[in-house]
Design a protein around this motif. Sequence first.
Motif, PDB file in Angstrom:
ATOM      1  N   GLU A  97       6.761  16.332  10.346  1.00  0.00           N
ATOM      2  CA  GLU A  97       5.415  16.455  10.918  1.00  0.00           C
ATOM      3  C   GLU A  97       4.404  16.376   9.777  1.00  0.00           C
TER       4      GLU A  97
ATOM      5  N   ASP B 257      -3.887  17.831  14.308  1.00  0.00           N
ATOM      6  CA  ASP B 257      -4.714  18.592  15.254  1.00  0.00           C
ATOM      7  C   ASP B 257      -4.326  20.070  15.322  1.00  0.00           C
ATOM      8  N   SER B 258      -3.040  20.351  15.287  1.00  0.00           N
ATOM      9  CA  SER B 258      -2.588  21.735  15.462  1.00  0.00           C
ATOM     10  C   SER B 258      -2.903  22.616  14.255  1.00  0.00           C
ATOM     11  N   MET B 259      -3.315  22.004  13.156  1.00  0.00           N
ATOM     12  CA  MET B 259      -3.621  22.761  11.948  1.00  0.00           C
ATOM     13  C   MET B 259      -5.110  22.775  11.607  1.00  0.00           C
TER      14      MET B 259
ATOM     15  N   ARG C 154       1.226  31.208  12.561  1.00  0.00           N
ATOM     16  CA  ARG C 154       1.934  31.423  13.818  1.00  0.00           C
ATOM     17  C   ARG C 154       3.428  31.203  13.600  1.00  0.00           C
TER      18      ARG C 154
ATOM     19  N   GLU D 125       5.278  29.208  15.048  1.00  0.00           N
ATOM     20  CA  GLU D 125       5.571  27.774  15.064  1.00  0.00           C
ATOM     21  C   GLU D 125       5.188  27.053  13.769  1.00  0.00           C
ATOM     22  N   ASP D 126       4.587  27.768  12.831  1.00  0.00           N
ATOM     23  CA  ASP D 126       4.316  27.188  11.509  1.00  0.00           C
ATOM     24  C   ASP D 126       5.510  27.346  10.565  1.00  0.00           C
TER      25      ASP D 126
END
Lengths: 107, 121
Positions: free
Chosen positions: B46, B62-64, B87, B89-90
């Motif tokens: 990713e 986008d998620s960061m 999080r 998920e990181d």
Amino acid sequence: DIQMTQSPSCVSASVGDRVTITCRASQGISSWLAWYQQKPGRAPKLLIYTASSLQSGVPSRFSGSGSGTDFTLTISSLQPEDFATYYCLQTNSLPLTFGGGTKVEIK
Amino acid sequence: EVQLVESGGGLVQPGRSLRLSCAASGFTFDDYAMHWVRQAPGKGLEWVSSISWNSVNIGYADSMKGRFTISRDNAKNSLYLQMNSLRAEDTALYYCAKGRGSSASSSPERWGQGTLVTVSS
């Protein structure tokens, strides 16, 4: 953002086989595509950039083709050291996006 | 020989911050863009963020966006990633990579061995 769809997710092949992996972009990216090889526990390795340019030191059995939205990575004659996971990456625009990966397994 | 050595990973609680560093050598650091790419355990690659040679152009996944900040110090041949509001998920192995060119969108060419970030209470 540009989405990259890679297929297949897994391929079983034998030494000497010709293997083809495809990557499709959700919109045109010209030739801004790279291919990477990753072996377990190792960092990725750049194989191909700008769709068809072979990175220095990479064997000539690896080749890339395509432009626009559809791209292909071909291994002309699979060698034992080629069993790995392969990823495409679009570098047309930020954010960059990887395909989901293709695992090449021993048949 | 190009060398990229990441550091700063570790175990951190959700909501906390962490700063990753990447020490570069073996090439003219301020001629090239730099990237951060991550890989969650057992998952794919990713792209996280990249920065142009002169820090003018920067991009984030986008998620960061809004939580992570990339920066570089060309005088110190170093790349950084400030990660806030972490999080679960990181959780991933974070790789530093040198771009092929100076643009923030240039292909990652050479990679470090990664630093592991684990977000857990």
